[in-house]
Design an enzyme around this catalytic site. Structure first.
Site, short mmCIF file in Angstrom:
data_model
loop_
_atom_site.label_atom_id
_atom_site.label_comp_id
_atom_site.label_asym_id
_atom_site.label_seq_id
_atom_site.Cartn_x
_atom_site.Cartn_y
_atom_site.Cartn_z
N HIS A 1 0.81 -1.22 0.00
CA HIS A 1 0.00 0.00 0.00
C HIS A 1 0.84 1.26 0.00
CE1 HIS A 1 0.96 0.02 4.28
NE2 HIS A 1 0.63 1.29 4.29
C1 UD1 Z 1 -2.02 5.99 5.24
C2 UD1 Z 1 -0.72 6.54 5.77
C3 UD1 Z 1 0.33 5.45 5.77
C4 UD1 Z 1 -0.16 4.22 6.51
C5 UD1 Z 1 -1.50 3.77 5.96
C6 UD1 Z 1 -2.04 2.65 6.81
C7 UD1 Z 1 -0.28 8.91 5.29
C8 UD1 Z 1 0.46 9.87 4.44
N1 UD1 Z 1 -0.22 7.63 4.93
O1 UD1 Z 1 -1.79 5.60 3.90
O2 UD1 Z 1 1.50 5.92 6.41
O3 UD1 Z 1 0.78 3.19 6.34
O4 UD1 Z 1 -2.42 4.87 6.01
O5 UD1 Z 1 -2.91 1.83 6.10
O6 UD1 Z 1 -0.88 9.30 6.26
N2 UD1 Z 1 -9.07 4.93 0.89
C9 UD1 Z 1 -10.28 4.27 0.83
N3 UD1 Z 1 -10.91 4.03 2.02
C10 UD1 Z 1 -10.44 4.44 3.22
C11 UD1 Z 1 -9.22 5.13 3.25
C12 UD1 Z 1 -8.54 5.36 2.07
O7 UD1 Z 1 -10.74 3.88 -0.22
O8 UD1 Z 1 -11.09 4.18 4.26
C13 UD1 Z 1 -8.35 5.15 -0.40
C14 UD1 Z 1 -8.63 6.54 -0.99
O9 UD1 Z 1 -8.65 6.42 -2.38
C15 UD1 Z 1 -7.39 7.32 -0.57
C16 UD1 Z 1 -6.31 6.26 -0.58
O10 UD1 Z 1 -6.95 5.07 -0.13
O11 UD1 Z 1 -7.11 8.37 -1.44
C17 UD1 Z 1 -5.15 6.59 0.35
O12 UD1 Z 1 -5.61 6.84 1.67
P1 UD1 Z 1 -4.73 7.73 2.68
O13 UD1 Z 1 -5.30 7.70 4.03
O14 UD1 Z 1 -4.46 9.06 2.07
O15 UD1 Z 1 -3.34 7.00 2.69
P2 UD1 Z 1 -2.99 5.47 2.89
O16 UD1 Z 1 -2.39 4.96 1.63
O17 UD1 Z 1 -4.14 4.74 3.47
N1 UDP Z 2 -3.75 -5.25 8.92
C1 UDP Z 2 -5.01 -5.81 9.01
N2 UDP Z 2 -5.59 -6.29 7.87
C2 UDP Z 2 -4.98 -6.24 6.67
C3 UDP Z 2 -3.69 -5.67 6.59
C4 UDP Z 2 -3.11 -5.18 7.73
O1 UDP Z 2 -5.59 -5.88 10.10
O2 UDP Z 2 -5.58 -6.70 5.68
C5 UDP Z 2 -3.13 -4.70 10.16
C6 UDP Z 2 -1.82 -5.32 10.51
O3 UDP Z 2 -2.00 -6.49 11.29
C7 UDP Z 2 -1.12 -4.21 11.27
C8 UDP Z 2 -1.67 -2.95 10.63
O4 UDP Z 2 -2.85 -3.33 9.93
O5 UDP Z 2 -1.49 -4.23 12.64
C9 UDP Z 2 -0.66 -2.40 9.65
O6 UDP Z 2 -1.25 -1.40 8.91
P1 UDP Z 2 -0.72 -0.93 7.50
O7 UDP Z 2 0.10 -1.99 6.89
O8 UDP Z 2 -1.89 -0.44 6.76
O9 UDP Z 2 0.14 0.38 7.86
P2 UDP Z 2 1.66 0.61 8.29
O10 UDP Z 2 1.97 -0.26 9.45
O11 UDP Z 2 2.50 0.34 7.10
O12 UDP Z 2 1.69 2.06 8.63
#
Ligand code: UD1
Ligand code: UDP
Length: 352
Positions: free
Chosen positions: A200
């Protein structure tokens, strides 16, 4: 004393679960959900599984560009800080919600406490690295998960307020580990042997060349691959016309709840991920990890021989997953599952 907890993205619910449990009965806690993540499987499911109380405030910011998302969280939080007058604003990790929490509090009364302070990948092209550095430089209390994290802060001239706490994600994982074997995994045909993958990170999803490398590498693995796909990744695969190609070699499934996901981590032969948290969870659950990045902030897992960095190169992914297995003895990293207690002890001392 009152603590204002700011959460908004999937990993923050997992981290806050451990600390909120410790706070109960000791300090008054008010929880703000920024709304950065809003899909059920990225948000509500964690509140249910981890027995988290409903947030007291919901900002509902949703998805937007970095500046807009960060600014909207700041505006909403400033209002809540005014209303609630907390003594501490507690932020987690490295997302835009983390930075916004720190920035909103920095010019107001409350102290700022940062859980997962001091982590550095050395790659400032990652939005998370910018968020980490800025948050740490605003924070009054810095809860560092490892000695390395403490050393990183020292190198940046931050010594005061630093506590080596250990990793709160380990606390949360320990609280559910014994029941994992009984957790049901719905809708996935889990084979005897498999690789569990997650992707992601913006640096992978938003760079077509890297995304192709990862899809190719994962598709060529001899073992079946299960990939619970973040919505960002699904969008990127569709945008780049890679969805079909990915479907051929990879079982793309919905994001999983925390408990089924951890069961998959525990049962996989290998984890291939660009997640920060999942690298550690693989280590805790004794599954070798191949990290689809060029850097990591969890350097200890690499040094211990449980994790290897392969970037987004298909051949390196195939070779590393093929070579994974039988890592050396597992050292104790990131504390013994007592991070949350240490953090709350420190918060109590802060206002004593
Ligand atoms: C964010 C964090 C990242 C973290 C991740 C955990 C930032 C800059 N990034 O990344 O560090 O590892 O969360 O998972 O804060 N979207 C949906 N549904 C949702 C949320 C997001 O469809 O509930 C889609 C939207 O198209 C959105 C994209 O995901 O634009 C990215 O979401 P965003 O929260 O901006 O960043 P993440 O990639 O989730
Ligand atoms: N996680 C989850 N379901 C998934 C993928 C990840 O519950 O399908 C959990 C995982 O166990 C961990 C957290 O989400 O606790 C990690 O989040 P993510 O990888 O989105 O973000 P990051 O740690 O890279 O910021």
């Amino acid at each position: 004393m009152s603590v204002l907890t700011v959460v908004g993205a999937r990993p923050q619910f997992v981290k806050a679960a451990a600390v909120s449990r410790q706070l109960r009965g000791r300090l008054e806690e008010t929880v703000v959900h920024t709304g950065q993540h809003y899909d059920r499987e990225l948000s509500a499911v964690f509140f249910e599984e981890l027995d988290l109380e409903e947030p007291d405030h919901h900002l509902g910011v949703g998805s937007a560009s970095h500046a807009v998302q960060t600014a909207e969280v700041m505006v909403g939080l400033e209002r809540i800080i005014e209303e609630e007058r907390p003594e501490v604003v507690l932020v987690y990790g490295d997302t835009n919600s983390t930075l916004a929490g720190a920035m909103a509090a920095a010019k107001r009364e409350p102290a700022i406490a940062h859980v997962e302070a001091g982590l550095r990948s050395g790659d400032t092209s990652m939005p998370e690295e910018v968020n980490r550095i800025c948050t740490d430089h605003c924070a009054d209390r810095l809860y560092a998960p490892s000695r390395d994290a403490v050393a990183n802060l020292e190198r940046e001239g931050i010594g005061a307020g630093v506590v080596e706490s250990g990793d709160v994600m380990y606390d949360t994982l320990l609280s559910v580990r014994d029941g994992l074997a009984d957790v049901s995994i719905d809708g996935i045909d889990v084979p005897e042997e498999f690789v569990l993958a997650t992707v992601h990170r913006a640096g992978n999803t938003d760079d077509p060349e890297r995304l192709v490398g990862i899809v190719d590498g994962l598709s060529r693995l001899p073992k079946p691959v299960i990939l619970p796909a973040h919505p960002r990744t699904v969008e990127a695969l569709e945008r780049e016309g890679l969805r079909e190609r990915a479907n051929e070699g990879i079982d793309l499934v919905e994001p999983q709840g925390y408990l089924p996901f951890l069961r998959l981590v525990a049962e996989a032969d290998c984890v291939a991920t660009d997640s920060g948290g999942v690298q550690k969870e693989a280590f805790y659950l004794e599954t070798p990890c191949v990290t689809l990045r060029d850097t990591t902030e969890w350097v200890e897992t690499i040094e211990a021989g449980w994790n290897v960095l392969v970037g987004a190169d298909a051949d390196r992914i195939v070779d590393a997953v093929g070579a994974a297995g039988d890592p050396p003895a597992k050292p104790d990293l990131y504390g013994g599952g007592t991070a949350a207690a240490r953090i709350v002890d420190d918060l109590e001392r802060l206002v004593a």
